[in-house]
Design a protein around this motif. Sequence first.
Motif, short mmCIF file in Angstrom:
data_model
loop_
_atom_site.label_atom_id
_atom_site.label_comp_id
_atom_site.label_asym_id
_atom_site.label_seq_id
_atom_site.Cartn_x
_atom_site.Cartn_y
_atom_site.Cartn_z
N PHE A 104 -4.27 -19.09 -6.09
CA PHE A 104 -3.31 -19.09 -5.00
C PHE A 104 -4.04 -19.09 -3.67
O PHE A 104 -4.99 -18.35 -3.48
N VAL A 105 -3.58 -19.91 -2.75
CA VAL A 105 -4.03 -19.84 -1.36
C VAL A 105 -2.95 -19.09 -0.60
O VAL A 105 -1.82 -19.56 -0.50
N GLY A 106 -3.29 -17.93 -0.09
CA GLY A 106 -2.29 -17.10 0.57
C GLY A 106 -1.31 -16.53 -0.44
O GLY A 106 -1.69 -16.15 -1.55
N ILE A 107 -0.04 -16.49 -0.05
CA ILE A 107 1.01 -15.92 -0.89
C ILE A 107 1.78 -17.06 -1.57
O ILE A 107 2.18 -18.01 -0.92
N PRO A 108 1.96 -16.98 -2.91
CA PRO A 108 2.73 -18.02 -3.59
C PRO A 108 4.18 -18.02 -3.13
O PRO A 108 4.88 -17.01 -3.28
N GLN A 109 4.64 -19.11 -2.58
CA GLN A 109 5.98 -19.18 -2.03
C GLN A 109 7.00 -19.50 -3.11
O GLN A 109 6.73 -20.27 -4.02
N GLY A 110 8.19 -18.88 -3.01
CA GLY A 110 9.27 -19.17 -3.93
C GLY A 110 9.56 -18.07 -4.92
O GLY A 110 10.62 -18.06 -5.55
N LEU A 111 8.64 -17.12 -5.08
CA LEU A 111 8.86 -16.01 -6.01
C LEU A 111 9.69 -14.91 -5.35
O LEU A 111 9.74 -14.79 -4.13
N SER A 112 10.32 -14.09 -6.18
CA SER A 112 11.20 -13.05 -5.67
C SER A 112 10.46 -12.05 -4.79
O SER A 112 11.03 -11.45 -3.88
N ILE A 113 9.18 -11.88 -5.04
CA ILE A 113 8.40 -10.88 -4.31
C ILE A 113 7.72 -11.45 -3.06
O ILE A 113 7.21 -10.71 -2.23
N SER A 114 7.74 -12.78 -2.91
CA SER A 114 7.00 -13.42 -1.82
C SER A 114 7.46 -12.95 -0.45
O SER A 114 6.64 -12.65 0.43
N SER A 115 8.78 -12.89 -0.23
CA SER A 115 9.28 -12.49 1.08
C SER A 115 8.96 -11.03 1.38
O SER A 115 8.76 -10.66 2.54
N VAL A 116 8.89 -10.20 0.34
CA VAL A 116 8.53 -8.79 0.53
C VAL A 116 7.08 -8.68 0.98
O VAL A 116 6.75 -7.94 1.91
N PHE A 117 6.19 -9.43 0.32
CA PHE A 117 4.79 -9.47 0.74
C PHE A 117 4.68 -9.90 2.20
O PHE A 117 3.90 -9.33 2.98
N ALA A 118 5.44 -10.93 2.57
CA ALA A 118 5.39 -11.45 3.94
C ALA A 118 5.81 -10.39 4.94
O ALA A 118 5.19 -10.24 6.01
N GLU A 119 6.88 -9.65 4.63
CA GLU A 119 7.36 -8.62 5.54
C GLU A 119 6.34 -7.49 5.70
O GLU A 119 6.13 -6.98 6.80
N ILE A 120 5.71 -7.12 4.60
CA ILE A 120 4.69 -6.06 4.67
C ILE A 120 3.51 -6.52 5.53
O ILE A 120 2.99 -5.77 6.36
N TYR A 121 3.13 -7.78 5.37
CA TYR A 121 1.98 -8.32 6.10
C TYR A 121 2.25 -8.34 7.61
O TYR A 121 1.34 -8.12 8.42
#
Length: 389
Positions: free
Chosen positions: A125-142
């Motif tokens: 993976f480069v960065g965060i894998p987009q499209g998964l249920s957890i992806s937006s949560v990772f983005a918000e934490i970051y």
Amino acid sequence: MNSNNYEIAKLNHKRHIYRLNTQSLDEKYRDLAKSLKRTFTQTPNRNRSLNQVVRALTPNLYNRNKHGHYFVTDLNQTIIRGDIHSFFPSINKHLLYKKIVHSTKLVLNKNQRKLLSDMLLDPNFVGIPQGLSISSVFAEIYLEEFDKLMKLTFSECIYIRYVDDFLLICPTQLANKYDFSHIISKLLCKYQLTLSDNKFSVVPFEHSNQFTFLGYHFRREGDSMIIEIDDSKITKLQKRINSYFYDYLKFDSPFEKLYLRLKNIFFGVITLSPTTLKRQNQGIPYAYSHITSFENIQFLINNIEYQLKKCKKLNASKIKSIRKLYFPYSHFDSQKSDAVEILLKQRYNYLNLSIKQIVNLLRTLDSNFVYKNQSKSSLIHLLFYLLYH
């Protein structure tokens, strides 16, 4: 993460969208996402962000003029519109991993740590894998610390962000003291992120000025704020409609397929997510519930009327049934009702259909379909698969 556990699909030939192949693994990541949300952040919510924009620019959400548009506050505001360039692939997942595992607010069990490391330390993976249920949560934490810095740096402004899109709403008399592009770029640099130059703008929201945000187009006319679907989204909808008529003519698909596809655009459709059993809302009334004008939707309607004239396969009865789908949009009288009233009436719930009704639709779309006592949710998933594949 084992490459057998996910598949990759492309969106717009640019971004990679990931899907987990097993429901059990997907459920594990959903549970992990819930744990992270409880500790770190709220789930990003598009409607909540848009409500913030409207509240910041109007004196009263429920007080509109005779045309159904919002009154604009007397205080002149300047809109700073920005976007993070290539956001998900640019996230430093090693920094994110350290932030989560070293948090004193969160206790992860062994299995959760394994799930976290499988995704955030995966070299595929480069960065965060987009499209998964957890992806937006990772983005918000970051972006948690970035949000705090933005609010602190621009304390006199209202800061609103949804995923990688953000707005600052500043009193115009204060806006001139900031070099917004330079300051925001420096803040993003702390997190190895960059500002999208082509999407950045500083616009005084006065007289007849305008800006776009999250698929909406906001424009000011005197003391009114008119909200429409952004033209770029109208163009996408128009291309989609053209493809539906093309499929109908080229592949001789049943009329019901064309009809339901168009209905799912103009109606607020309630169905099920293609990957989960959760309720999902689609269509203009849900995706664009804040609009106060149907002016540019008329382009879609004109386009359909053009297609109807070209399509010799359609008899008068079928043409009439299609026109009924968008009749309220094309005969909208702002003196008698507002856009919200129309949107509230344009709703259709697939979950309320009986199994017999769904089976009949499936047999219309696929003459080879055989009912084998499938659950209603399975039948709805199959119905939408046949409609769009």
